[in-house]
Design a protein around this motif. Sequence first.
Motif, PDB file in Angstrom:
ATOM      1  N   LEU A 595      -6.719 -20.471  25.269  1.00 32.42           N
ATOM      2  CA  LEU A 595      -6.670 -21.835  24.761  1.00 32.42           C
ATOM      3  C   LEU A 595      -6.629 -21.858  23.236  1.00 32.42           C
ATOM      4  CD1 LEU A 595      -9.092 -23.748  27.147  1.00 32.42           C
ATOM      5  CD2 LEU A 595      -6.606 -23.678  27.173  1.00 32.42           C
ATOM      6  N   ARG A 596      -7.381 -20.970  22.599  1.00 29.62           N
ATOM      7  CA  ARG A 596      -7.361 -20.942  21.140  1.00 29.62           C
ATOM      8  C   ARG A 596      -5.989 -20.543  20.602  1.00 29.62           C
ATOM      9  NH1 ARG A 596     -13.201 -18.150  19.506  1.00 29.62           N
ATOM     10  NH2 ARG A 596     -14.502 -19.944  20.126  1.00 29.62           N
ATOM     11  N   SER A 597      -5.356 -19.531  21.217  1.00 32.92           N
ATOM     12  CA  SER A 597      -4.026 -19.111  20.757  1.00 32.92           C
ATOM     13  C   SER A 597      -2.986 -20.204  20.966  1.00 32.92           C
ATOM     14  CB  SER A 597      -3.603 -17.829  21.481  1.00 32.92           C
ATOM     15  OG  SER A 597      -3.503 -18.083  22.872  1.00 32.92           O
ATOM     16  N   VAL A 598      -3.078 -20.906  22.092  1.00 40.49           N
ATOM     17  CA  VAL A 598      -2.131 -21.992  22.352  1.00 40.49           C
ATOM     18  C   VAL A 598      -2.307 -23.110  21.334  1.00 40.49           C
ATOM     19  CG1 VAL A 598      -1.532 -23.799  23.978  1.00 40.49           C
ATOM     20  CG2 VAL A 598      -1.837 -21.477  24.785  1.00 40.49           C
ATOM     21  N   VAL A 605       3.610 -24.725  14.902  1.00 34.98           N
ATOM     22  CA  VAL A 605       4.954 -25.248  15.170  1.00 34.98           C
ATOM     23  C   VAL A 605       5.085 -26.669  14.661  1.00 34.98           C
ATOM     24  CG1 VAL A 605       6.523 -25.923  17.004  1.00 34.98           C
ATOM     25  CG2 VAL A 605       5.395 -23.709  17.093  1.00 34.98           C
ATOM     26  N   ALA A 606       4.040 -27.475  14.851  1.00 33.85           N
ATOM     27  CA  ALA A 606       4.091 -28.855  14.398  1.00 33.85           C
ATOM     28  C   ALA A 606       4.232 -28.931  12.887  1.00 33.85           C
ATOM     29  CB  ALA A 606       2.840 -29.591  14.855  1.00 33.85           C
ATOM     30  N   ASP A 657      14.608 -25.040  12.875  1.00 33.21           N
ATOM     31  CA  ASP A 657      13.163 -25.181  13.044  1.00 33.21           C
ATOM     32  C   ASP A 657      12.821 -25.963  14.293  1.00 33.21           C
ATOM     33  OD1 ASP A 657      12.532 -25.502   9.486  1.00 33.21           O
ATOM     34  OD2 ASP A 657      12.698 -23.716  10.784  1.00 33.21           O
ATOM     35  N   SER A 658      13.637 -26.974  14.609  1.00 33.79           N
ATOM     36  CA  SER A 658      13.389 -27.758  15.826  1.00 33.79           C
ATOM     37  C   SER A 658      13.540 -26.903  17.066  1.00 33.79           C
ATOM     38  CB  SER A 658      14.332 -28.962  15.855  1.00 33.79           C
ATOM     39  OG  SER A 658      14.159 -29.693  17.052  1.00 33.79           O
ATOM     40  N   LYS A 659      14.533 -26.031  17.076  1.00 34.92           N
ATOM     41  CA  LYS A 659      14.714 -25.132  18.223  1.00 34.92           C
ATOM     42  C   LYS A 659      13.524 -24.188  18.354  1.00 34.92           C
ATOM     43  CE  LYS A 659      19.769 -25.166  18.278  1.00 34.92           C
ATOM     44  NZ  LYS A 659      21.002 -24.358  18.112  1.00 34.92           N
ATOM     45  N   ASN A 660      13.040 -23.699  17.206  1.00 26.84           N
ATOM     46  CA  ASN A 660      11.880 -22.794  17.253  1.00 26.84           C
ATOM     47  C   ASN A 660      10.645 -23.509  17.799  1.00 26.84           C
ATOM     48  OD1 ASN A 660      13.308 -20.644  16.221  1.00 26.84           O
ATOM     49  ND2 ASN A 660      12.793 -21.122  14.071  1.00 26.84           N
ATOM     50  N   ARG A 666       7.350 -24.689  24.759  1.00 30.36           N
ATOM     51  CA  ARG A 666       7.586 -24.333  26.166  1.00 30.36           C
ATOM     52  C   ARG A 666       6.857 -23.039  26.537  1.00 30.36           C
ATOM     53  NH1 ARG A 666      14.129 -25.525  26.768  1.00 30.36           N
ATOM     54  NH2 ARG A 666      13.971 -27.821  26.641  1.00 30.36           N
ATOM     55  N   ALA A 667       6.879 -22.083  25.651  1.00 30.89           N
ATOM     56  CA  ALA A 667       6.201 -20.809  25.935  1.00 30.89           C
ATOM     57  C   ALA A 667       4.698 -21.007  26.084  1.00 30.89           C
ATOM     58  CB  ALA A 667       6.502 -19.817  24.817  1.00 30.89           C
ATOM     59  N   SER A 668       4.126 -21.811  25.231  1.00 31.11           N
ATOM     60  CA  SER A 668       2.678 -22.036  25.289  1.00 31.11           C
ATOM     61  C   SER A 668       2.284 -22.767  26.564  1.00 31.11           C
ATOM     62  CB  SER A 668       2.232 -22.842  24.067  1.00 31.11           C
ATOM     63  OG  SER A 668       2.552 -22.159  22.883  1.00 31.11           O
ATOM     64  N   LEU A 669       3.053 -23.824  26.898  1.00 31.09           N
ATOM     65  CA  LEU A 669       2.755 -24.557  28.128  1.00 31.09           C
ATOM     66  C   LEU A 669       2.938 -23.677  29.352  1.00 31.09           C
ATOM     67  CD1 LEU A 669       4.380 -28.034  27.333  1.00 31.09           C
ATOM     68  CD2 LEU A 669       1.962 -27.446  27.371  1.00 31.09           C
ATOM     69  N   GLY A 670       3.981 -22.844  29.348  1.00 31.55           N
ATOM     70  CA  GLY A 670       4.208 -21.952  30.481  1.00 31.55           C
ATOM     71  C   GLY A 670       3.089 -20.944  30.643  1.00 31.55           C
TER      72      GLY A 670
END
Length: 689
Positions: A595-598, A605-606, A657-660, A666-670
Motif C-alpha cells: 500500500l505504501r509503494s502504491v 505520477v500525479a 507524461d500522460s501516457k506514463n 494501471r500497474a498500481s491498481l493491477g
Amino acid sequence: MRKDVRILLVGEPKVGKTSLIMSLVSEEFPDEVPLRAEEITIPADVTPERVPTHIVDYSEAEQSDEQLYQEISKANVICIVYSVNNKKSIEKVTSHWIPLINDRTDKDSRVPLILVGNKSDLVEHSSMETILPIMNQYQDIETCVECSAKNLKNISELFYYAQKAVLHPTGPLYCPEEKEMKPSCVKALTRIFKVSDLDNDGILNDNELNFFQRTCFNTPLAPQALEDVKNVVRRNMTDGVQDNGLTLKGQSTFSLRFSLGMRQNIRLLDYSFPRVKIPPDCTTELNHNAYLFLQSVFDKHDKDRDCALSPEEVKDLFKVFPYMPWGPDVNNTVCTNDKGWITYQGYLSQWTLTTYLDVQRSLEYLGYLGYSIIYEQESQAAAMTVTRNKRIDLQKKQTQRSVFRCNVVGSQGSGKSGFLQAFLGRSLQRQRTIREDHKSLYAISTTYVYGQEKYLLLHELMPEFDFLGPDEADLSCDVVCLVYDVNNPQSFEYCAKVYKKHFMDSKTPCMLIAAKSDLHEIRQHYSLTPLEFCRRHKLHPPQPFTCNTSDVPIKDLYTKLTTMAMYPHARLRCTCASKRCAYCLCQKLLTLGLLRSVKAQLRRVAQKGACGINHPHTHTNTPTQKHPHTHATRLIPSTLPPKLPCFSSSRHLAQVDSKNSTFWLRASLGATVFAVLGFAMYRALLKQR
C-alpha cells in the motif's frame, strides 16, 4: 415419607377400643357401641401430615388369634388400650400384649407402641405413676396418652401421636436406656447449629435462633418465647447459654426436649440430593448466586481475614460434612499462598472444578452447607447452570461458558506436570517439594480474555490414556496442548503421532509447547522438525516454555490457550512471537509495503502529470540586454524556433507524461487487485484445511 399409616388398636375387652374410633369419626360419644368397628380410612387432606391413615379395630369376640397375628404383621403402629380404673387391664399390658406383639414381630423391625389409658373421666387421679416404669422397661413404647372417649378428651391427639410415631420415630434420635441422644442425632444437630450460626462465633443469637426455629420447626419464636427457651436451657445445663445466646449444647438440649417432650415435628436439614440430567455435549457451572453463597461461607470461616484457609479453618468449614471432601491433592490443584494454604481464588476454583467434573458431588456438598435452606430454594439444583450444547457453540462461533477444559498430552517426562503447576504460579524449585502421593492431574485457575474472567481447567493425560474417536474428541475438551521436551530427541514423535491420529481432522484447536526451553535444544528424531510440522499442518509455531525460573512463571501461554478455547473458529489468529509466520508476512505485505509503494507511485505520477500540463504556459528564460545609456531593458531576439513549433513540442511532452501516468496508475491498481485476490484465496485454502 411413607405413603400411608396403618394403626391397630388392641387391648382387653370392654376397655373402650371401639368407642375411641367411633368418637373420633362422629366427634361424639356413641349411644350404642358395636362389638367391633369396621376399618376406617382418614383421607390425607384432613390429617396434619397429609398422609392417608387406616384405623383398624380388634375384637376378641369376633376375631381369631390367627386374624390378630395377621393384623399385627400389617400394622405400622399399635395402640395398647387399657382402662385407667381397671388395674387388671393395666397388668395385661406387660403380661400379655407386649410379649405377644414382640413374638410376632422381627427384632430388627419392631413396631412402635403407644399406651392408651381410656376412661379418664371416671377417675380423678392419673395412671402415669404406674405406666412410667413400664415405659422405662420397654424401649419400643413411644409415649403414653390418657384420654376419654366419652368426653372426647385427647382423642385427636391419640391418633396424631400414633401417626407421628410412624412418620417421625424417636428411636433414631434418643436412646432411653442410656438417657442420651444417639451419635447420628448429635451429628445432625451439630450440622444444624453450624448452618444456623451465620457469623460462626459458636453462639446462636436471637436472629440466628429464629432462623434455626423457622428451618427446623417451620415457625418463628416471639421475643418472650425466645427468653423462655433460654430460661429452660439455663435450668437444665450450666453452659447452655452464653452471652445471651445458645451454645451447641444448649441448642441440642432445646431441640431434643422440643421434639420429644412437646411432640413437635423436628425436621432435620434435607440430605436428599436432586438428580440433575445433563444433556450430551453440555457442561455444568455454578451460577452467580452459588458463588455469592460460597463467598459468604469462605468469609464465615476465614477468621484471621488473610484471604486464605488454614488447615484448621478448612477442618472447621467441613464439620457439617459426614466425611472430609478435600484431600491433600487439592493444595496442588488450585492456587495457594506461600504457606500452602488455599486462597480465596483457589477455594472458588476447587468448587468450579468439582461442579464441572461431578455435578452430583457438588450438589451433595452444597446440601451439607445448607444452600437450599439459607437461600430458601427448593433444592441445590438452583445453584447450577447447564451450558449450551457445544455443537451449537461451534456453529454460532460464540459461547457463554465460563469454564474451558484443556487436555495436556505428552510423553513421560516431557514436562506436563510442570506445565500444570506453573499455571498455579509455582516454579520448578517449589514443585520439587510436592510429595508424590499429593500430586494432582488437574490444575484450575482464572485467566482474562479481552477483559472477561474465565476458568481454565488443565487435565494431564497419561501416555497410556485411551483417546476417544475424532467426533468425541472435539467435545471432550475445548483445546489440546501437546507438550514435548526440547532436550529429549524422542519426545516430539509422540506428540506428532497423537495429533495425526486423533486431532488432525478434528475441530479442536491445538497448541504445541516446547517445554524445558532453558535447556539445550536437540534435534528431534522425526522426519520433520517441530516448526516444519506446524507449518505443514497449519498450526501455530511451537511455544517455548520453562518453569525453571526464579520468578513466578508467566501466564501468557495460558491466556492464549483460553482464547483458542473460546474462539476455536479463529484459526488464523497469530500467536507467534517472531512475527515471521505466513499470516504475519501476508498481513505486513498488504497493510504496509504494497500500500505504501502504491500510494507513493500514485503521488509521483500525479505530480509529473501536473508538471507536463502546465508547461506551455510557463515563462522561457529569454536573455535580456540593457542599453548602455539608459536604464530601460529590451528583449533581444531569441535563437528559439518560431512560436508554433515551440507549442507543438510542449504538447508532445505532455502527451508522453500522460501516457506514463496512465501506465503507472494501471500497474498500481493491477498489483493491488492481484495482492488482495491472492490473499483472499490463501485464507480460503487455510479455512478449508
